[in-house]
Design a protein around this motif. Structure first.
Motif, short mmCIF file in Angstrom:
data_model
loop_
_atom_site.label_atom_id
_atom_site.label_comp_id
_atom_site.label_asym_id
_atom_site.label_seq_id
_atom_site.Cartn_x
_atom_site.Cartn_y
_atom_site.Cartn_z
N UNK A 102 -75.49 -14.52 70.81
CA UNK A 102 -75.15 -15.71 71.13
C UNK A 102 -74.47 -15.81 72.78
N UNK A 103 -75.25 -15.75 73.82
CA UNK A 103 -74.58 -15.63 74.47
C UNK A 103 -73.93 -16.94 74.82
N UNK A 104 -74.72 -18.13 74.07
CA UNK A 104 -74.39 -19.09 74.87
C UNK A 104 -72.46 -19.90 73.68
N UNK A 105 -71.99 -18.74 73.38
CA UNK A 105 -70.57 -19.31 72.44
C UNK A 105 -69.93 -18.40 73.10
N UNK A 106 -69.06 -18.56 74.04
CA UNK A 106 -68.14 -17.44 74.67
C UNK A 106 -66.45 -16.95 74.30
N UNK A 107 -66.46 -16.59 73.87
CA UNK A 107 -64.73 -16.25 73.23
C UNK A 107 -63.27 -16.67 74.08
N UNK A 108 -62.70 -17.63 73.32
CA UNK A 108 -61.46 -17.33 74.04
C UNK A 108 -60.50 -17.45 73.30
N UNK A 109 -59.09 -17.63 73.45
CA UNK A 109 -58.09 -17.55 73.06
C UNK A 109 -57.56 -19.13 72.85
N UNK A 110 -57.85 -19.47 71.05
CA UNK A 110 -56.78 -20.78 70.48
C UNK A 110 -54.85 -20.42 70.68
N UNK A 111 -55.04 -21.26 71.39
CA UNK A 111 -53.34 -22.19 71.65
C UNK A 111 -53.63 -22.77 71.73
N UNK A 112 -52.50 -23.38 70.45
CA UNK A 112 -52.24 -22.28 69.59
C UNK A 112 -52.37 -22.82 68.77
N UNK A 113 -51.95 -21.15 68.14
CA UNK A 113 -53.05 -20.99 66.59
C UNK A 113 -52.62 -21.93 65.39
N UNK A 114 -52.87 -22.37 64.46
CA UNK A 114 -51.90 -22.81 63.61
C UNK A 114 -51.11 -22.64 62.14
N UNK A 115 -49.96 -22.21 61.96
CA UNK A 115 -49.65 -21.21 60.90
C UNK A 115 -50.70 -21.23 59.90
N UNK A 116 -51.39 -22.53 59.12
CA UNK A 116 -52.34 -22.14 58.33
C UNK A 116 -53.76 -21.98 58.46
N UNK A 117 -53.74 -21.62 59.54
CA UNK A 117 -55.45 -21.35 59.49
C UNK A 117 -55.60 -19.27 59.52
N UNK A 118 -57.04 -19.47 59.43
CA UNK A 118 -57.04 -17.72 58.71
C UNK A 118 -57.84 -17.03 59.83
N UNK A 119 -57.76 -18.34 61.03
CA UNK A 119 -58.71 -16.80 61.88
C UNK A 119 -58.33 -17.34 63.15
N UNK A 120 -58.49 -17.15 64.27
CA UNK A 120 -58.03 -17.75 65.80
C UNK A 120 -57.32 -16.62 66.30
N UNK A 121 -56.63 -15.27 65.49
CA UNK A 121 -55.68 -14.84 65.95
C UNK A 121 -56.02 -13.19 66.81
N UNK A 122 -57.64 -12.56 66.86
CA UNK A 122 -58.41 -11.99 66.92
C UNK A 122 -58.52 -11.59 68.05
N UNK A 123 -58.50 -12.45 69.63
CA UNK A 123 -58.21 -12.17 70.21
C UNK A 123 -57.11 -11.96 71.42
N UNK A 124 -56.51 -12.32 70.17
CA UNK A 124 -54.64 -12.44 70.45
C UNK A 124 -54.35 -11.16 70.01
N UNK A 125 -55.21 -10.37 69.85
CA UNK A 125 -54.73 -8.53 69.78
C UNK A 125 -55.40 -8.15 69.92
#
Length: 157
Positions: A102-125
């Motif tokens: 999927x070259x059309x979908x580049x990863x980005x860090x979500x800022x901020x990640x909501x407390x109730x969200x189950x994803x979005x922290x991987x790139x922070x790690x």
């Protein structure tokens, strides 16, 4: 001053090639499934043990990048590729690469990640464990490679 011999010249020419040859490579295609992501971490762990450079931070990076490749980079019927390169510049660095379709979908860090969200922290790690990370298009059309570099701690000598 002594003149250089042919042997000296050959040694000088071979030196960069010997440095490149010192880098260790591991590459494997895996199915773009949850099982493939788990297998990426397991096989990376075994490869690092074989190389004698066990690294928990590197394994966290592999796990997160593999999960992202499966979750966000999946194209039905296409695999993802795990590549580990040890001994590149600098020599105590492990480069982790995850290539997906999927070259059309580049990863980005979500800022901020909501407390109730189950994803979005991987790139922070990944950002926390790696010395650097990024994305390059390719190697083929429609693909991208997400890379991260982790400095390895060999402990006391």
């Amino acid at each position: 001053m002594q003149a250089a011999t042919l042997s000296d010249v050959n040694n000088a020419i071979d030196a960069p090639a010997q440095q490149v040859a010192a880098a260790l490579h591991f590459t494997l295609l895996l199915s773009a499934t949850r099982r493939g992501a788990r297998l990426a971490r397991l096989l990376a762990e075994r490869q690092l043990v074989e190389w004698g450079v066990e690294s928990e931070p590197a394994l966290h990076v592999v796990a997160e990048l593999a999960a992202n490749a499966v979750l966000h980079g999946r194209v039905p019927g296409r695999d993802f590729r795990l590549t580990l390169v040890l001994g590149a510049e600098p020599p105590d660095t492990l480069r982790v690469e995850m290539t997906d379709a999927r070259g059309d979908r580049h990863p980005r860090i979500k800022d901020p990640v909501g407390d109730g969200e189950e994803s979005g922290r991987g790139l922070l790690l990944v950002e926390a464990y790696a010395d650097g990370w990024g994305v390059v298009d390719g190697p083929g059309p429609g693909c991208k490679t997400v890379w991260a570099e982790v400095t390895l701690d060999h402990g006391p000598a």
